[in-house]
Design a protein around this motif. Structure first.
Motif, PDB file in Angstrom:
ATOM      1  N   GLY A   1     -20.493  -7.524  37.583  1.00  0.00           N
ATOM      2  CA  GLY A   1     -20.272  -6.501  38.592  1.00  0.00           C
ATOM      3  C   GLY A   1     -19.072  -6.790  39.469  1.00  0.00           C
ATOM      4  N   LEU A   2     -17.998  -7.315  38.880  1.00  0.00           N
ATOM      5  CA  LEU A   2     -16.847  -7.786  39.655  1.00  0.00           C
ATOM      6  C   LEU A   2     -16.208  -6.654  40.455  1.00  0.00           C
ATOM      7  CD1 LEU A   2     -15.146 -10.124  37.029  1.00  0.00           C
ATOM      8  CD2 LEU A   2     -16.761 -10.736  38.834  1.00  0.00           C
ATOM      9  N   THR A   3     -15.920  -6.935  41.706  1.00  0.00           N
ATOM     10  CA  THR A   3     -15.211  -6.009  42.581  1.00  0.00           C
ATOM     11  C   THR A   3     -14.312  -6.816  43.510  1.00  0.00           C
ATOM     12  OG1 THR A   3     -16.993  -6.090  44.229  1.00  0.00           O
ATOM     13  CG2 THR A   3     -17.094  -4.299  42.596  1.00  0.00           C
ATOM     14  N   GLY A   4     -13.390  -6.146  44.141  1.00  0.00           N
ATOM     15  CA  GLY A   4     -12.577  -6.778  45.175  1.00  0.00           C
ATOM     16  C   GLY A   4     -11.764  -7.959  44.682  1.00  0.00           C
ATOM     17  N   ALA A   5     -11.828  -9.076  45.421  1.00  0.00           N
ATOM     18  CA  ALA A   5     -10.975 -10.232  45.144  1.00  0.00           C
ATOM     19  C   ALA A   5     -11.254 -10.842  43.780  1.00  0.00           C
ATOM     20  CB  ALA A   5     -11.173 -11.286  46.236  1.00  0.00           C
ATOM     21  N   SER A   6     -12.521 -10.928  43.393  1.00  0.00           N
ATOM     22  CA  SER A   6     -12.839 -11.524  42.093  1.00  0.00           C
ATOM     23  C   SER A   6     -12.306 -10.669  40.946  1.00  0.00           C
ATOM     24  CB  SER A   6     -14.349 -11.717  41.952  1.00  0.00           C
ATOM     25  OG  SER A   6     -15.027 -10.486  42.122  1.00  0.00           O
ATOM     26  N   ASP A   7     -12.335  -9.355  41.107  1.00  0.00           N
ATOM     27  CA  ASP A   7     -11.797  -8.476  40.071  1.00  0.00           C
ATOM     28  C   ASP A   7     -10.278  -8.615  39.987  1.00  0.00           C
ATOM     29  OD1 ASP A   7     -12.072  -6.469  38.045  1.00  0.00           O
ATOM     30  OD2 ASP A   7     -11.305  -5.009  39.473  1.00  0.00           O
TER      31      ASP A   7
ATOM     32  N   GLN B   1     -11.026  -4.832  26.622  1.00  0.00           N
ATOM     33  CA  GLN B   1     -12.467  -4.838  26.369  1.00  0.00           C
ATOM     34  C   GLN B   1     -13.131  -6.048  27.009  1.00  0.00           C
ATOM     35  OE1 GLN B   1     -14.383  -2.468  24.795  1.00  0.00           O
ATOM     36  NE2 GLN B   1     -16.078  -3.735  25.530  1.00  0.00           N
ATOM     37  N   LEU B   2     -12.454  -7.196  26.960  1.00  0.00           N
ATOM     38  CA  LEU B   2     -12.988  -8.394  27.591  1.00  0.00           C
ATOM     39  C   LEU B   2     -13.110  -8.201  29.097  1.00  0.00           C
ATOM     40  CD1 LEU B   2     -13.874 -11.358  27.467  1.00  0.00           C
ATOM     41  CD2 LEU B   2     -11.460 -12.008  27.597  1.00  0.00           C
ATOM     42  N   ALA B   3     -12.092  -7.604  29.708  1.00  0.00           N
ATOM     43  CA  ALA B   3     -12.134  -7.358  31.153  1.00  0.00           C
ATOM     44  C   ALA B   3     -13.290  -6.438  31.517  1.00  0.00           C
ATOM     45  CB  ALA B   3     -10.810  -6.767  31.616  1.00  0.00           C
ATOM     46  N   GLU B   4     -13.477  -5.369  30.747  1.00  0.00           N
ATOM     47  CA  GLU B   4     -14.574  -4.444  31.019  1.00  0.00           C
ATOM     48  C   GLU B   4     -15.926  -5.131  30.853  1.00  0.00           C
ATOM     49  OE1 GLU B   4     -14.525  -1.364  32.212  1.00  0.00           O
ATOM     50  OE2 GLU B   4     -12.361  -1.609  32.457  1.00  0.00           O
ATOM     51  N   SER B   5     -16.040  -5.977  29.848  1.00  0.00           N
ATOM     52  CA  SER B   5     -17.311  -6.658  29.609  1.00  0.00           C
ATOM     53  C   SER B   5     -17.622  -7.662  30.713  1.00  0.00           C
ATOM     54  CB  SER B   5     -17.281  -7.359  28.245  1.00  0.00           C
ATOM     55  OG  SER B   5     -17.281  -6.411  27.197  1.00  0.00           O
ATOM     56  N   LEU B   6     -16.614  -8.391  31.181  1.00  0.00           N
ATOM     57  CA  LEU B   6     -16.843  -9.341  32.269  1.00  0.00           C
ATOM     58  C   LEU B   6     -17.210  -8.609  33.557  1.00  0.00           C
ATOM     59  CD1 LEU B   6     -13.999 -11.937  31.612  1.00  0.00           C
ATOM     60  CD2 LEU B   6     -16.447 -12.201  31.181  1.00  0.00           C
TER      61      LEU B   6
END
Length: 272
Positions: A57-63, A47-52
């Protein structure tokens, strides 16, 4: 009112307070993130990952960086590294963020510091409540399944409620609910706008920073964003306090006048 507002806004103390608040927020967030990755149940970590992701809007390297921190396969190693004592120390030290937020609220209203004995439990309660709010960001920003048409007004209402409660709690009930409303509304507007902006700006900025500077770039980008958020909150609370003390709002909100004479609180000197 205009002269008072201008004096407060151009004061260097506001920017200094915002910068300190952002620094304390970042120093609190990092150890708490690792503590949650180590000890929180799998469902909470997901849930924390989904909320962050919803917040930035994390994508790519940051995700991928986020996935590595919250990966269940690394939880055992993190628990061995962190330990229960380390997690408790991280929680206690994170209350420095709560204390910094309390000082921002007190400066906005020209109030002296509250006693540690009275306020200490409030720092921990506020911090834990803030963690719950962060965990709920994914469903909140989706309107709990209803879509953007409900998500935006709902996010604004929840943000306003959170900042209203924050001021009331950290000011130790020295200011009533209604006088705190202008600052809460301004903070709600600011965080709603910044929440929309973060989803547009932060993914590209984080990925560029990671590609060019590695983890250091990620730290600098997040800290810069926190400074903007904390500056917005600091200005919102201060403007709200000035507006609440001036007519016509003071009449409707029942705001007590600023103390004057021997009972007035001493003005704070700029911190060096």
């Amino acid at each position: 009112m205009l002269s008072e507002l201008t004096t407060r806004l151009v004061s260097g103390n506001l920017l200094d307070s915002a910068t300190r608040l952002a620094a304390q927020g970042f120093l609190a967030a990092v150890p708490l993130l690792f503590a949650m990755a180590a000890f929180a149940p799998l469902g909470v970590r997901q849930q924390l990952a989904e909320s962050l992701r919803a917040m930035f809007g994390l994508t790519g390297a940051s995700d991928k960086e986020l996935q590595q921190v919250l990966d269940p396969n690394t939880a055992d190693a993190l628990r061995e590294t962190t330990g229960v004592v380390g997690a408790l120390v991280a929680l206690v030290s994170a209350t420095s963020f709560s204390r910094a937020m309390a000082r921002v609220c007190e400066r906005a209203w020209g109030l002296p510091k509250s006693g540690t004995r009275i306020a200490a439990w409030r720092w921990t309660v506020w911090l834990l409540a803030l963690l719950v709010v962060v965990l709920l960001q994914a469903p909140l920003r989706d309107g709990f399944g209803a879509g953007p048409w409900l998500a935006l007004p709902l996010f604004f209402l929840v943000s306003t409620g959170v900042w209203l409660w924050t001021q009331h709690l950290l000011l130790v009930k020295r200011v009533g609910w209604l006088p705190l409303l202008p600052g809460a509304v301004l903070a709600g507007v600011a965080t709603t706008v910044l929440g929309l902006t973060a989803r547009l700006y932060m993914p590209g900025a984080l990925n560029r920073a990671l590609g060019e500077y590695g983890s250091l770039g990620l730290v600098l980008t997040m800290l810069s964003w926190l400074i903007v958020v904390c500056a917005s909150l600091t200005f919102a609370f201060t403007i709200g306090a000035v507006l609440a003390r001036e007519p016509p709002l003071s009449h409707y909100l029942g705001t007590p006048p600023r103390p004057s004479g021997p009972d007035a609180p001493p003005r704070e000197r700029p911190e060096r």
